[in-house]
Enzyme design. Structure first.
Site, PDB file in Angstrom:
ATOM      1  N   HIS A  64     -91.239 -58.173  60.737  1.00  0.00           N
ATOM      2  CA  HIS A  64     -91.548 -56.793  61.121  1.00  0.00           C
ATOM      3  C   HIS A  64     -90.580 -55.822  60.462  1.00  0.00           C
ATOM      4  O   HIS A  64     -90.987 -54.836  59.843  1.00  0.00           O
ATOM      5  CB  HIS A  64     -91.465 -56.663  62.645  1.00  0.00           C
ATOM      6  CG  HIS A  64     -91.745 -55.298  63.171  1.00  0.00           C
ATOM      7  ND1 HIS A  64     -90.806 -54.292  63.130  1.00  0.00           N
ATOM      8  CD2 HIS A  64     -92.844 -54.760  63.734  1.00  0.00           C
ATOM      9  CE1 HIS A  64     -91.317 -53.193  63.652  1.00  0.00           C
ATOM     10  NE2 HIS A  64     -92.560 -53.453  64.027  1.00  0.00           N
ATOM     11  N   ASP A  65     -89.280 -56.092  60.552  1.00  0.00           N
ATOM     12  CA  ASP A  65     -88.286 -55.183  59.989  1.00  0.00           C
ATOM     13  C   ASP A  65     -88.411 -55.072  58.477  1.00  0.00           C
ATOM     14  O   ASP A  65     -88.386 -53.984  57.916  1.00  0.00           O
ATOM     15  CB  ASP A  65     -86.871 -55.667  60.333  1.00  0.00           C
ATOM     16  CG  ASP A  65     -86.449 -55.241  61.731  1.00  0.00           C
ATOM     17  OD1 ASP A  65     -87.218 -54.496  62.374  1.00  0.00           O
ATOM     18  OD2 ASP A  65     -85.369 -55.643  62.178  1.00  0.00           O
ATOM     19  N   PRO A  96     -99.657 -56.312  58.118  1.00  0.00           N
ATOM     20  CA  PRO A  96    -101.015 -56.832  57.924  1.00  0.00           C
ATOM     21  C   PRO A  96    -101.541 -57.463  59.204  1.00  0.00           C
ATOM     22  O   PRO A  96    -100.936 -58.403  59.720  1.00  0.00           O
ATOM     23  CB  PRO A  96    -100.840 -57.874  56.805  1.00  0.00           C
ATOM     24  CG  PRO A  96     -99.394 -58.221  56.820  1.00  0.00           C
ATOM     25  CD  PRO A  96     -98.661 -57.011  57.288  1.00  0.00           C
ATOM     26  N   HIS A 126     -96.496 -69.162  60.749  1.00  0.00           N
ATOM     27  CA  HIS A 126     -97.414 -69.376  61.869  1.00  0.00           C
ATOM     28  C   HIS A 126     -97.316 -70.798  62.418  1.00  0.00           C
ATOM     29  O   HIS A 126     -98.051 -71.151  63.341  1.00  0.00           O
ATOM     30  CB  HIS A 126     -98.851 -69.082  61.437  1.00  0.00           C
ATOM     31  CG  HIS A 126     -99.124 -67.628  61.233  1.00  0.00           C
ATOM     32  ND1 HIS A 126    -100.300 -67.146  60.702  1.00  0.00           N
ATOM     33  CD2 HIS A 126     -98.368 -66.533  61.488  1.00  0.00           C
ATOM     34  CE1 HIS A 126    -100.254 -65.822  60.646  1.00  0.00           C
ATOM     35  NE2 HIS A 126     -99.086 -65.435  61.121  1.00  0.00           N
ATOM     36  N   THR A 127     -96.420 -71.583  61.861  1.00  0.00           N
ATOM     37  CA  THR A 127     -96.165 -72.898  62.443  1.00  0.00           C
ATOM     38  C   THR A 127     -95.474 -72.771  63.797  1.00  0.00           C
ATOM     39  O   THR A 127     -95.466 -73.709  64.587  1.00  0.00           O
ATOM     40  CB  THR A 127     -95.286 -73.755  61.504  1.00  0.00           C
ATOM     41  OG1 THR A 127     -95.131 -75.065  62.065  1.00  0.00           O
ATOM     42  CG2 THR A 127     -93.904 -73.149  61.309  1.00  0.00           C
ATOM     43  N   ASP A 179    -100.081 -73.615  66.135  1.00  0.00           N
ATOM     44  CA  ASP A 179    -100.545 -74.927  65.697  1.00  0.00           C
ATOM     45  C   ASP A 179    -100.186 -75.940  66.775  1.00  0.00           C
ATOM     46  O   ASP A 179     -99.628 -75.573  67.820  1.00  0.00           O
ATOM     47  CB  ASP A 179    -100.029 -75.303  64.299  1.00  0.00           C
ATOM     48  CG  ASP A 179     -98.544 -75.672  64.250  1.00  0.00           C
ATOM     49  OD1 ASP A 179     -97.955 -76.013  65.302  1.00  0.00           O
ATOM     50  OD2 ASP A 179     -97.959 -75.628  63.156  1.00  0.00           O
ATOM     51  N   ASP A 186     -92.662 -77.035  60.833  1.00  0.00           N
ATOM     52  CA  ASP A 186     -93.175 -78.082  59.957  1.00  0.00           C
ATOM     53  C   ASP A 186     -94.352 -77.532  59.154  1.00  0.00           C
ATOM     54  O   ASP A 186     -94.604 -76.325  59.156  1.00  0.00           O
ATOM     55  CB  ASP A 186     -93.580 -79.320  60.774  1.00  0.00           C
ATOM     56  CG  ASP A 186     -94.544 -78.978  61.905  1.00  0.00           C
ATOM     57  OD1 ASP A 186     -95.312 -77.991  61.766  1.00  0.00           O
ATOM     58  OD2 ASP A 186     -94.540 -79.683  62.935  1.00  0.00           O
TER      59      ASP A 186
END
Length: 254
Positions: A64-65, A96, A126-127, A179, A186
């Site tokens: 974000h920053d 985004p 997003h892991t 996930d 991972d």
């Protein structure tokens, strides 16, 4: 958690507004605050033991920053990033969103000097973490005029999401983990993406061009290659400029 704690330490140290990487230093605080690294590492370890969602939250904070103003891998962190003097809630719109397609993602990242490889590698963040139903509702209800569910979703996975997030969901904190190993850093995210088990439109978008799909496949096949690319892209993203000062008291502008 040891490696994750070190990753999060890196995020904490470089999470304030950036100056170019060439102006940063690996030993920036050696004289002025020699105990900084050990103090931050210990604080984050303790926080993570109490709440295993801390690494995901800090990763989000760092992204974000940098994007607006300025078990996992370890790296030497260039330090000396500068605090910004402006913080506007409205600027979060520059991040985004999870509904972006590949063209929108490419434009958003390229405007900040980030490549397609950076896009795919950083998406691997997003892991970690959890997503609320509102982030992927568009894929499991009223997808288009003829289909209720995004056909690129694995059918059983789509059904499981619909059971957790019904069309008129009223459970405030309902959602799904990013996930199946959401507290471990991972490459499972990429493996699930290839199986049609990603949450966001922006995740699925990584399979819509040959180059990005090849990168997804590469990272899915090798955690080592993913971690190497992730570290490189994190340091690159940290160089996005925008800050003016380093403050002793984060609440007070000098």
């Amino acid at each position: 958690m040891e490696a994750v704690a070190v990753l999060v330490f890196a995020l904490l140290v470089i999470s304030r507004m950036a100056s170019p990487v060439s102006a940063l230093s690996l030993n920036y605080y050696d004289q002025t605050c020699p105990k900084l690294e050990s103090a931050v590492t210990e604080a984050v370890k303790k926080a993570t033991m109490n709440d295993n969602t801390v690494p995901a939250a800090l990763l989000r904070m760092h992204f974000h920053d940098c994007f607006i103003r300025s078990g996992g891998p370890t790296w030497d962190v260039p330090k000396g990033r500068k605090d910004g003097r402006i913080s506007k809630a409205s600027e979060t719109r520059q991040l985004p969103p999870p509904t972006f397609n590949i063209s929108q993602l490419k434009q958003s990242f390229s405007q900040r000097g980030l490549s397609l490889e950076d896009l795919v590698a950083l998406s691997g963040g997003h892991t970690l973490g959890f997503a609320h139903c509102s982030s992927f509702q568009n894929r499991i209800h009223n997808f288009n005029a003829t289909l209720d569910v995004d056909p690129t979703l694995n059918p059983s996975f789509g059904n499981s999401l619909r059971s957790v997030c019904p069309a008129h969901n009223k459970v405030k904190n309902a959602g799904a983990t990013m996930d199946s190993s959401a507290t471990t850093f991972d490459n499972v995210y990429y493996k699930l993406l290839l199986q049609g088990k990603s949450l966001f439109t922006s995740d699925q978008a990584l399979l819509s061009t040959g180059k990005t799909m090849n990168l997804v496949s590469k990272f899915a096949s090798s955690q080592e290659m993913f971690e190497k690319a992730f570290v490189k892209s994190m340091i690159k993203m940290s160089s996005i400029s925008g800050g003016q000062e380093i403050r002793l008291d984060c609440k007070v502008v000098r």
